[in-house]
Design an enzyme around this catalytic site. Structure first.
Site: not given
Ligand code: M6R
Length: 628
Positions: A2, A27, A75, A101-102, A500, A504, A507, A523, A623
């Site tokens: 947002c 964002r 968002w 926002n929130g 990581e 990437k 995402e 395993h 973001k």
């Protein structure tokens, strides 16, 4: 997650609002909207689900104008991404408009009460409650006073502030919000609790935004609002009121961001630009912090004396996503260099755990944005338990940086691509310098310290050399872009690098990928291996090289394609065992995750590009994740 923009001044607000929303696109959002006020008592809104271009198209067809207005990228949290659920939301019968926002946690009970009082809800959002709530207070107040716009100015907008404050007192949750009033078109009232807001100070105009990027190029004077503050913003005045402290002088600072830092600088995507910036961003993270004469590092902002640092007996590193991966790298590096026990915990778990941490525990919240809700909450909980909490953050003045006892700024510059790249490598370097600093207070000799400094100083050029794999990685990406699952495997320092790399890829390309310690693969995850499931081995030369080669053999024996990220020496040993080899320079083992991050970032980027994905704005992601 947002975004908010606002404007009060002498120009048409819509231009700034749209330009500001464009800057906030990174964002993450799924709908947008603006509202503009004119002096003739008109309050016009335009909203659209989908990309900002859709809103811009609507405005081109049916323009709206005004000298005061606010805008929002949403968002979705409460209700899907539809025109109706987009902000701004109208309070009362067109009295005012709110962007927010929130999350308002008690919105259901408030909504029931407001509906019973006759307010009609047109959306599924929690925000609409805020709009009607302020309207309900205004309607009570206005019925008693019937103020004109001129009288409102004389009263310094106090009656409006009273209504906003009364509404805020009823809210449970977090907000950065802005309100405009149809009948008072010269003011924006903004309020903050747990979601960032800044005000830009111009000449006869003020700007509002949820982060500093929309202000770049329009003003370099910025005021960071704190929690529980309300800003009353007109073209010529800015009043900041604190819930408990009353009115306070606005703390105007200089915004040190240049336009080039928030545009793509000739690259096709922010992510690619940020990948290629890493030789410079690593220099910036290290600048002024290495002390070769004492063979150590030092940090200006930890706010702890050497004596306090020497008495640290345990370190907790916490964060989310990529920052959590950097924390894992930090665990290996700090334990190796400083011999202090390190515990890494997801912030979203730490906030609800009750860990028995002794005195002498130092907690680091690691976060690019400095606004991640879970990390902020975990840090607050650790503070409440009496532990010293420090931040490792990229955003100056962010909530986490402000609330921490002290910390380390990354100085990596704005990271706009949703997939974190340069922030990760800067976090790893900051944690390595921290390990050196704490190690030199304990057992590391000057000779060992000097060697580590040499390694760190050589790193930016080695990362530049690693970037030369770009073309090779692009070709490998073409080869594997249609695979449905990837494994990323590494050991020791390169286990977090594998995690990581997998993050990437998933995402931005939406391919299922799993990161594992290479030996752990047998395993369970080895069951996934077939000829269409590539395994990316992060396997530079080092203490566990031979062990990882054995794991590679195990994958090969099951017909799985192998992509090896290694150094020249490693490549010679691996030979035909890997189907594809990506070479990176040889570096000290504790710096390997930084150098090996380069090809895995590029691999994710080119695969996503090949699959036609929106690299900088991947679906469903934001973001900075400012909700729990
Ligand atoms: O701003 P933060 O570092 O606190 O963000 C934490 C995560 O949300 C973030 O790293 C996320 O996983 C990124 N999209 C990773 O690329």
């Amino acid at each position: 997650m947002c975004g908010i923009v606002g404007y009060v001044g002498h120009r048409d607000c819509v231009d700034f609002l749209l330009q500001g929303l464009r800057r906030l696109e990174y964002r993450g959002y799924d709908s947008s909207g603006v509202v503009a006020l004119t002096h003739g008592g008109r309050m016009q809104t335009a909203k659209a689900a989908g990309r900002l271009d859709k809103l811009i198209g609507r405005l081109a067809h049916s323009p709206i104008h005004g000298t005061t207005g606010v805008g929002h990228t949403r968002w979705a949290t409460h209700g899907p991404a539809t025109d109706e659920n987009s902000h701004p939301h109208i309070g009362g019968d067109g009295l005012l408009a709110v962007v927010h926002n929130g999350v308002i946690e008690n919105f259901r009970s408030l909504k029931e009460r407001l509906e019973a009082a006759g307010y009609i809800f047109r959306s599924a959002t929690d925000t609409e409650v805020v709009a009607h709530l302020i309207a309900s207070y205004w309607e009570q107040e206005h019925a008693a006073t019937s103020l004109t716009a001129a009288e409102m100015v004389e009263q310094n907008y106090e009656p409006l502030v009273r209504c906003v404050r009364a509404a805020l007192q009823k809210l449970r949750g977090t907000y950065g919000l802005a309100v405009v009033f149809r009948d008072f078109p010269d003011v924006v009232i903004a309020a903050k609790l747990g979601s960032p807001l800044v005000v830009g100070v111009g000449d006869g105009e003020h700007f509002l935004a949820s982060d500093s990027s929309p202000l770049v190029g329009v003003t370099d004077k910025i005021v960071y609002l704190d929690d529980h503050e309300i800003a009353v913003i007109t073209a010529d005045t800015l009043r900041v009121l604190h819930r408990d402290l009353g009115e306070k002088p606005a703390d105007v600072r200089t915004l040190a961001l240049a336009a080039g830092e928030v545009d793509k600088g000739g690259y096709e995507h922010f992510m690619l630009k940020e990948i290629f910036e890493q030789p410079d961003t690593l220099c910036n993270t290290m600048r002024g912090r290495l002390k070769p004469d004492e063979a150590t590092a030092h940090f200006g902002g930890l706010n702890l004396s050497p004596k306090e640092l020497r008495s640290v007996r345990r370190i907790v590193l916490t964060g989310c996503g990529t920052s959590w991966h950097a924390a894992l790298v930090g665990e290996y590096v700090i334990e190796e260099l400083a011999r202090i026990p390190v515990e890494v915990e997801y912030a979203s778990e730490l906030r609800y755990r009750n860990p028995p941490l002794d005195d002498g525990t130092l907690v680091f919240a690691i976060t690019q944005s400095g606004e991640t809700a879970d990390t902020l909450a975990a840090m607050r909980e650790m503070k409440r338990m009496g532990h010293t909490t420090l931040a490792i953050s990229n955003v100056v003045g962010s909530s986490i940086a402000k609330e921490a006892h002290g910390g380390i700024y990354l100085h990596a510059g704005p990271e706009i691509g949703v997939a974190s790249t340069k922030a990760f490598t800067s976090q790893c370097v900051a944690l390595t310098m921290l390990g050196l600093y704490l190690g030199r207070m304990r057992h590391l000799s000057p000779v060992q310290g000097a060697r580590i400094i040499d390694d760190l100083q050589a790193l930016p050029e080695q990362v530049r050399a690693a970037l030369a794999c770009d073309e090779a990685v692009r070709q490998i990406a073409d080869k594997y872009a249609q695979c449905g699952t990837f494994l990323y495997l590494g050991r020791q320092f390169n286990f977090p690098a594998a995690l990581e790399g997998a993050l990437k890829l998933k995402e931005i390309s939406y391919i299922h990928a799993e990161g594992y310690p290479a030996a752990e693969m047998k395993h369970g995850p080895i069951a996934l291996v077939d000829e269409n499931t590539p395994s990316v081995f992060i396997v530079p030369q080092g203490a566990v090289f031979e062990k990882v080669i054995s794991n590679m053999e195990e994958i090969k024996a099951r017909g799985g394609p192998v992509i090896a990220v290694t150094c020249a020496e490693g490549a010679a040993t691996i030979g035909d065992l890997a189907d594809d080899v990506i070479e990176v320079p040889t570096v000290a083992d504790f710096l390997q995750p930084i150098v090996t991050a380069i090809p895995t970032q590029l691999l994710a980027y080119y695969i996503a590009l090949r699959r036609g994905c929106d690299v900088d704005k991947p679906r469903n992601l934001a973001k900075s994740v400012t909700v729990e």
